[in-house]
Motif scaffolding. Structure first.
Motif, PDB file in Angstrom:
ATOM      1  N   GLY A   1       0.822  -1.202   0.000  1.00 39.82           N
ATOM      2  CA  GLY A   1       0.000   0.000   0.000  1.00 39.82           C
ATOM      3  C   GLY A   1       0.858   1.254   0.000  1.00 39.82           C
ATOM      4  N   ARG A   2       2.170   1.068  -0.091  1.00 40.00           N
ATOM      5  CA  ARG A   2       3.173   2.135  -0.171  1.00 40.00           C
ATOM      6  C   ARG A   2       3.278   3.005   1.085  1.00 40.00           C
ATOM      7  NH1 ARG A   2       5.750   3.001  -4.921  1.00 40.00           N
ATOM      8  NH2 ARG A   2       4.877   1.930  -6.699  1.00 40.00           N
ATOM      9  N   ARG A   3       2.885   2.458   2.198  1.00 39.23           N
ATOM     10  CA  ARG A   3       3.136   3.172   3.442  1.00 39.23           C
ATOM     11  C   ARG A   3       3.331   2.143   4.547  1.00 39.23           C
ATOM     12  NH1 ARG A   3      -2.892   5.578   4.615  1.00 39.23           N
ATOM     13  NH2 ARG A   3      -3.526   3.737   5.727  1.00 39.23           N
ATOM     14  N   PRO A   4       4.154   2.479   5.516  1.00 41.08           N
ATOM     15  CA  PRO A   4       4.430   1.511   6.583  1.00 41.08           C
ATOM     16  C   PRO A   4       3.199   1.249   7.434  1.00 41.08           C
ATOM     17  CG  PRO A   4       5.450   3.622   7.067  1.00 41.08           C
ATOM     18  CD  PRO A   4       4.855   3.730   5.698  1.00 41.08           C
ATOM     19  N   ARG A   5       3.204   0.076   8.038  1.00 43.39           N
ATOM     20  CA  ARG A   5       2.124  -0.259   8.970  1.00 43.39           C
ATOM     21  C   ARG A   5       2.164   0.755  10.101  1.00 43.39           C
ATOM     22  NH1 ARG A   5       2.349  -4.434  13.132  1.00 43.39           N
ATOM     23  NH2 ARG A   5       4.353  -4.913  12.246  1.00 43.39           N
ATOM     24  N   GLU A   6       1.013   1.305  10.401  1.00 44.00           N
ATOM     25  CA  GLU A   6       0.956   2.358  11.408  1.00 44.00           C
ATOM     26  C   GLU A   6       0.920   1.787  12.814  1.00 44.00           C
ATOM     27  OE1 GLU A   6      -1.796   5.456  10.700  1.00 44.00           O
ATOM     28  OE2 GLU A   6      -1.369   5.507   8.553  1.00 44.00           O
ATOM     29  N   VAL A   7       1.484   2.532  13.725  1.00 43.49           N
ATOM     30  CA  VAL A   7       1.464   2.169  15.139  1.00 43.49           C
ATOM     31  C   VAL A   7       0.048   2.377  15.649  1.00 43.49           C
ATOM     32  CG1 VAL A   7       2.308   2.881  17.405  1.00 43.49           C
ATOM     33  CG2 VAL A   7       3.886   2.772  15.469  1.00 43.49           C
ATOM     34  N   ASP A   8      -0.447   1.421  16.417  1.00 45.05           N
ATOM     35  CA  ASP A   8      -1.787   1.523  16.981  1.00 45.05           C
ATOM     36  C   ASP A   8      -1.721   2.426  18.220  1.00 45.05           C
ATOM     37  OD1 ASP A   8      -4.284   1.184  18.170  1.00 45.05           O
ATOM     38  OD2 ASP A   8      -4.407  -0.923  17.591  1.00 45.05           O
ATOM     39  N   PRO A   9      -2.316   3.618  18.153  1.00 46.67           N
ATOM     40  CA  PRO A   9      -2.191   4.568  19.260  1.00 46.67           C
ATOM     41  C   PRO A   9      -3.018   4.205  20.487  1.00 46.67           C
ATOM     42  CG  PRO A   9      -3.658   5.461  17.600  1.00 46.67           C
ATOM     43  CD  PRO A   9      -3.102   4.159  17.047  1.00 46.67           C
ATOM     44  N   ARG A  10      -3.765   3.110  20.431  1.00 43.68           N
ATOM     45  CA  ARG A  10      -4.581   2.729  21.583  1.00 43.68           C
ATOM     46  C   ARG A  10      -3.783   2.076  22.693  1.00 43.68           C
ATOM     47  NH1 ARG A  10      -8.611  -1.251  18.992  1.00 43.68           N
ATOM     48  NH2 ARG A  10      -6.629  -1.843  18.071  1.00 43.68           N
ATOM     49  N   PHE A  11      -2.535   1.670  22.401  1.00 43.22           N
ATOM     50  CA  PHE A  11      -1.771   0.885  23.366  1.00 43.22           C
ATOM     51  C   PHE A  11      -0.500   1.585  23.822  1.00 43.22           C
ATOM     52  CE2 PHE A  11      -4.234  -2.119  20.909  1.00 43.22           C
ATOM     53  CZ  PHE A  11      -4.836  -2.863  21.912  1.00 43.22           C
ATOM     54  N   LEU A  12      -0.132   1.309  25.064  1.00 40.45           N
ATOM     55  CA  LEU A  12       1.123   1.754  25.636  1.00 40.45           C
ATOM     56  C   LEU A  12       1.942   0.493  25.909  1.00 40.45           C
ATOM     57  CD1 LEU A  12       2.267   4.511  26.544  1.00 40.45           C
ATOM     58  CD2 LEU A  12       1.499   3.965  28.845  1.00 40.45           C
ATOM     59  N   HIS A  13       3.247   0.590  25.725  1.00 42.20           N
ATOM     60  CA  HIS A  13       4.126  -0.574  25.882  1.00 42.20           C
ATOM     61  C   HIS A  13       5.211  -0.274  26.906  1.00 42.20           C
ATOM     62  CE1 HIS A  13       2.349  -0.788  21.851  1.00 42.20           C
ATOM     63  NE2 HIS A  13       2.274  -2.077  22.127  1.00 42.20           N
ATOM     64  N   LEU A  14       5.453  -1.247  27.787  1.00 42.94           N
ATOM     65  CA  LEU A  14       6.464  -1.120  28.829  1.00 42.94           C
ATOM     66  C   LEU A  14       7.345  -2.358  28.850  1.00 42.94           C
ATOM     67  CD1 LEU A  14       4.196   0.005  31.836  1.00 42.94           C
ATOM     68  CD2 LEU A  14       5.402   1.484  30.223  1.00 42.94           C
ATOM     69  N   GLN A  15       8.548  -2.186  29.378  1.00 44.11           N
ATOM     70  CA  GLN A  15       9.408  -3.341  29.662  1.00 44.11           C
ATOM     71  C   GLN A  15       9.921  -3.202  31.084  1.00 44.11           C
ATOM     72  OE1 GLN A  15      12.667  -3.400  26.883  1.00 44.11           O
ATOM     73  NE2 GLN A  15      13.917  -2.042  28.109  1.00 44.11           N
ATOM     74  N   ASP A  16      10.467  -4.303  31.621  1.00 34.23           N
ATOM     75  CA  ASP A  16      10.962  -4.341  33.002  1.00 34.23           C
ATOM     76  C   ASP A  16       9.867  -3.836  33.953  1.00 34.23           C
ATOM     77  OD1 ASP A  16      13.396  -5.211  31.952  1.00 34.23           O
ATOM     78  OD2 ASP A  16      14.116  -3.160  31.727  1.00 34.23           O
ATOM     79  N   VAL A  17       8.778  -4.570  33.976  1.00 30.84           N
ATOM     80  CA  VAL A  17       7.532  -4.136  34.608  1.00 30.84           C
ATOM     81  C   VAL A  17       7.377  -4.727  36.007  1.00 30.84           C
ATOM     82  CG1 VAL A  17       5.017  -4.222  34.378  1.00 30.84           C
ATOM     83  CG2 VAL A  17       6.455  -3.947  32.343  1.00 30.84           C
ATOM     84  N   THR A  18       6.832  -3.905  36.911  1.00 28.41           N
ATOM     85  CA  THR A  18       6.405  -4.364  38.223  1.00 28.41           C
ATOM     86  C   THR A  18       4.913  -4.080  38.338  1.00 28.41           C
ATOM     87  OG1 THR A  18       8.558  -3.849  39.184  1.00 28.41           O
ATOM     88  CG2 THR A  18       6.723  -4.144  40.721  1.00 28.41           C
ATOM     89  N   HIS A  19       4.145  -5.124  38.678  1.00 23.19           N
ATOM     90  CA  HIS A  19       2.694  -5.010  38.840  1.00 23.19           C
ATOM     91  C   HIS A  19       2.403  -5.171  40.321  1.00 23.19           C
ATOM     92  CE1 HIS A  19      -1.475  -6.470  38.941  1.00 23.19           C
ATOM     93  NE2 HIS A  19      -1.636  -5.719  37.867  1.00 23.19           N
ATOM     94  N   ARG A  20       1.772  -4.149  40.914  1.00 19.17           N
ATOM     95  CA  ARG A  20       1.437  -4.179  42.338  1.00 19.17           C
ATOM     96  C   ARG A  20      -0.074  -4.131  42.494  1.00 19.17           C
ATOM     97  NH1 ARG A  20       5.551  -0.764  41.350  1.00 19.17           N
ATOM     98  NH2 ARG A  20       7.496  -1.047  42.481  1.00 19.17           N
ATOM     99  N   SER A  21      -0.598  -5.096  43.216  1.00 21.29           N
ATOM    100  CA  SER A  21      -2.035  -5.141  43.494  1.00 21.29           C
ATOM    101  C   SER A  21      -2.202  -5.624  44.925  1.00 21.29           C
ATOM    102  CB  SER A  21      -2.749  -6.076  42.519  1.00 21.29           C
ATOM    103  OG  SER A  21      -4.133  -6.088  42.756  1.00 21.29           O
ATOM    104  N   GLY A  22      -2.740  -4.763  45.779  1.00 24.96           N
ATOM    105  CA  GLY A  22      -2.813  -5.114  47.192  1.00 24.96           C
ATOM    106  C   GLY A  22      -1.416  -5.314  47.739  1.00 24.96           C
ATOM    107  N   ARG A  23      -1.194  -6.439  48.389  1.00 25.60           N
ATOM    108  CA  ARG A  23       0.138  -6.739  48.927  1.00 25.60           C
ATOM    109  C   ARG A  23       0.995  -7.547  47.955  1.00 25.60           C
ATOM    110  NH1 ARG A  23       0.363  -6.879  55.078  1.00 25.60           N
ATOM    111  NH2 ARG A  23      -1.488  -5.712  55.670  1.00 25.60           N
TER     112      ARG A  23
END
Length: 144
Positions: A96-118
């Motif tokens: 289609g002569r243009r690069p695949r577009e980045v989906d702006p609906r998502f945020l991306h992280l690395q080296d993640v810590t998920h905290r929920s309660g304790r």
């Protein structure tokens, strides 16, 4: 695409009356997508459904490479299938002569810590919808 090329489309998107994007978070997301402004090593903490998610912002491409590597750690066949599917998407975009577009609906992280309660869990990567984020800050919580 350079950061300068992204400024006008980003401003148009942010100025639309129906948009519910946080302009400050959107600027950080765009910065992670455009390496020429060196938005590297930016750590954010996101509030999502009562949990805190902390990690380093990365581009969609970086997240995609890390994701494929993780798939390969579990199942090399699955990684090949996923890489093949993404390759078809890229090829279709190139035809289609243009690069695949980045989906702006998502945020991306690395080296993640998920905290929920304790409970605290570490994850190599994270991809989540920006619409689920109820609050955010730069940096990470102090360890108590």
């Amino acid at each position: 695409m350079s950061w300068k090329d992204a400024v006008q489309p980003a401003l148009r998107m942010l100025l639309q009356p129906e948009t519910r994007l946080d302009p400050h978070l959107e600027i950080l997301r765009l910065g992670a997508e455009h390496e020429d402004i060196e938005a590297r090593d930016i750590v954010v903490t996101l509030a999502l459904g009562g949990a805190l998610v902390t990690g380093t912002l990365v581009s969609t491409d970086t997240w995609g490479r890390l994701h494929l590597r993780q798939l390969g750690d579990h199942d090399d066949t699955l990684r090949r299938v996923a890489r093949h599917a993404v390759g078809h998407l890229d090829e279709a975009a190139e035809n289609g002569r243009r690069p695949r577009e980045v989906d702006p609906r998502f945020l991306h992280l690395q080296d993640v810590t998920h905290r929920s309660g304790r409970a605290t869990h570490t994850l190599p990567t994270w991809r989540g919808p920006i619409s689920a984020i109820s609050g955010w800050t730069l940096g990470e919580p102090e360890k108590n």
